[in-house]
Each structure stands twice: as C-alpha cells, then as structure tokens.
Design a protein around this motif. Structure first.
Motif, mmCIF file in Angstrom:
data_model
loop_
_atom_site.group_PDB
_atom_site.id
_atom_site.type_symbol
_atom_site.label_atom_id
_atom_site.label_comp_id
_atom_site.label_asym_id
_atom_site.label_seq_id
_atom_site.Cartn_x
_atom_site.Cartn_y
_atom_site.Cartn_z
ATOM 1 N N UNK A 12 7.461 106.834 97.335
ATOM 2 C CA UNK A 12 7.054 105.608 98.022
ATOM 3 C C UNK A 12 6.213 104.692 97.148
ATOM 4 N N UNK A 13 5.789 105.132 95.955
ATOM 5 C CA UNK A 13 4.953 104.304 95.096
ATOM 6 C C UNK A 13 4.016 105.157 94.263
ATOM 7 N N UNK A 14 2.738 105.241 94.661
ATOM 8 C CA UNK A 14 1.753 105.981 93.878
ATOM 9 C C UNK A 14 0.756 106.677 94.786
ATOM 10 N N UNK A 15 0.361 107.893 94.378
ATOM 11 C CA UNK A 15 -0.822 108.534 94.928
ATOM 12 C C UNK A 15 -1.990 108.173 94.017
ATOM 13 N N UNK A 16 -3.115 107.815 94.611
ATOM 14 C CA UNK A 16 -4.301 107.437 93.853
ATOM 15 C C UNK A 16 -5.409 108.434 94.172
ATOM 16 N N UNK A 17 -5.873 109.170 93.167
ATOM 17 C CA UNK A 17 -6.944 110.142 93.344
ATOM 18 C C UNK A 17 -8.203 109.636 92.659
ATOM 19 N N UNK A 18 -9.337 109.718 93.350
ATOM 20 C CA UNK A 18 -10.607 109.291 92.782
ATOM 21 C C UNK A 18 -11.681 110.328 93.032
ATOM 22 N N UNK A 19 -12.527 110.546 92.031
ATOM 23 C CA UNK A 19 -13.749 111.327 92.165
ATOM 24 C C UNK A 19 -14.906 110.386 91.827
ATOM 25 N N UNK A 32 -23.785 106.863 87.643
ATOM 26 C CA UNK A 32 -22.540 106.626 88.374
ATOM 27 C C UNK A 32 -21.368 107.170 87.559
ATOM 28 N N UNK A 33 -20.512 107.940 88.192
ATOM 29 C CA UNK A 33 -19.290 108.413 87.547
ATOM 30 C C UNK A 33 -18.096 108.119 88.456
ATOM 31 N N UNK A 34 -16.985 107.698 87.826
ATOM 32 C CA UNK A 34 -15.740 107.427 88.554
ATOM 33 C C UNK A 34 -14.598 107.966 87.708
ATOM 34 N N UNK A 35 -13.841 108.881 88.255
ATOM 35 C CA UNK A 35 -12.638 109.410 87.613
ATOM 36 C C UNK A 35 -11.452 109.111 88.522
ATOM 37 N N UNK A 36 -10.347 108.624 87.934
ATOM 38 C CA UNK A 36 -9.176 108.265 88.739
ATOM 39 C C UNK A 36 -7.902 108.729 88.054
ATOM 40 N N UNK A 37 -6.854 108.876 88.862
ATOM 41 C CA UNK A 37 -5.535 109.218 88.334
ATOM 42 C C UNK A 37 -4.465 108.636 89.242
ATOM 43 N N UNK A 38 -3.291 108.365 88.637
ATOM 44 C CA UNK A 38 -2.133 107.843 89.357
ATOM 45 C C UNK A 38 -1.013 108.870 89.287
ATOM 46 N N UNK A 39 -0.429 109.203 90.453
ATOM 47 C CA UNK A 39 0.678 110.152 90.524
ATOM 48 C C UNK A 39 1.905 109.447 91.095
#
Length: 231
Positions: free
Chosen positions: A147-154, A136-143
C-alpha cells in the motif's frame, strides 16, 4: 489524497469496521484515517452497520432453502429421455469430471490464499536525523509495503504528553501525512509504527513535528544533512 491513492484504503474499510484486519493492517489504516477526512467519514458511516451485525441472532435466521435431494437424478432422467441413454452416460461423466476439476481448482485457490506469497520482503531503509538538540534522539526507517510505506520511529527526550505528528515529503515539497502519536514516558524511548500511501522511492524527507518544534531528515542521497529544528 486523490481517489486513486485512497482506493486501497477504502477497500479494507469494511474489514476495519468489522475488526477483521491484522494488527499491522489496522494500525496502518488508523494512521491513514487520521490524515484523510474522506476515508474517515466513510469509516464512520460503516461503524453503525457493523454494530448492528453484532445484534443479529443466527438462531433466528432461516436457513437458505436446499434443492430437492433427487433434483440431479430428475434432470439426468429428463436429458436421457430426450437424447438417449448413451448420451446420458456421457453427460453424467462430464458432470463428474467438471465437479472434480472445480474441487481441485478450489483446493489450489484455498492453499494459495492460506500460504500467501513467499517473496522476501526488502530491508527497511534507515533515515538519520542529525543536528538534534541535546537530549533528543530520533531514529526512523521506511519499509516498502503493497500500500506504500511503513514508517517506524523511535523518539526520546520530549516532554511527556507531547503530540508528535509525522509526515513524508515529496520531491515537489508536498507533505503527505503518515499519522501521529503522543510521547508518553520521560527518559524512555517511545516507538511509533505508522503508515503512508507514498512509496519509499517517492519519499524525499521525513518530518516530525513535536509540539512547537519541527525536525526534518532527508531520505537516501537526496540531501547530506538533516534540516535544523524550528522552534
């Protein structure tokens, strides 16, 4: 969410119903609607009205009545008759100057609206999920966004069709929904672009619930290691 937190989302619901948002704005709004029943109800109420607008036939609409072509001259002659020819010339000059100023102002506003701000967007903050199960792999980032935050996940390593629900956690433990998606392709990384009204400095952790398992990763220096997955 509170009324203040939903204000920016409700301001764009009309454009959302009419399909006038950009791809990123539409994705962010859809993510918010999944976690906010009040805004979702308002969007559902606007959808039928947007559908009715598509049935309108512009050819059957009567044009707005135009003023008489000599209206300006008639007004000017009336003013001249009351205040004299000299004042009439000054007044016409004043009208022309005001019109030129209004046109220049409109041009500036149009240019600003088309070009938009030129400020540089800050870099996204990477969030690490540690101690994950094998495979299992999870990569995330906050931009940061207005309006708040963009949340990107792989994500990778889940069963195809697994529902993945994402939330952000405040310092007081409150969970703020950021949206959900389904993991589709086994053996391949799925990318999800979600959104939240919570600003990055207020986010203490990102949580991902994949089926019956929950994974939590701290943001920045609020903790040293990810919380273990819970089955």
């Amino acid at each position: 969410m509170t009324v203040d937190e939903c204000r920016i989302w409700r301001e764009r619901l009309g454009a959302f119903a009419l399909g006038q948002l950009s791809d990123s704005e539409r994705a962010a709004t859809e993510a918010h609607l999944e976690g906010c029943p009040d805004c979702r109800a308002e969007a559902n109420a606007l959808s039928p009205m947007a559908a009715m607008l598509e049935r309108a036939d512009p050819d059957r609409l009567s044009p707005a009545p135009a003023p008489p072509v000599d209206l300006g001259d008639r007004i000017a002659r009336r003013i001249a008759a009351e205040r004299g020819a000299t004042h009439r010339r000054r007044l016409r000059f004043g009208f022309g100057l005001a019109a030129a100023a209004a046109a220049a102002t409109a041009a500036v506003l149009l240019a600003v609206s088309l070009t938009g701000p030129t400020s540089t967007q800050p870099s996204p903050e990477t969030v690490a999920f540690n101690g994950l199960p094998k495979g299992v792999t999870i990569d995330a980032s906050l931009q940061p966004r207005a309006w708040g935050s963009d949340v990107s996940l792989h994500v990778d390593g889940f069963r195809p069709g697994t529902l993945c629900t994402v939330w952000l956690r405040r310092d007081d433990g409150t969970k703020v929904p950021a949206g959900s998606f389904r993991y589709v392709y086994a053996g391949e990384s799925d990318e999800a672009q979600l959104s939240s009204g919570l600003d990055p400095p207020d986010v203490k952790a990102i949580g991902l619930q994949a089926g019956s398992r929950t994974f939590v990763a701290p943001v920045s220096s609020h903790a040293q290691d990810s919380e273990p997955a819970r089955s």
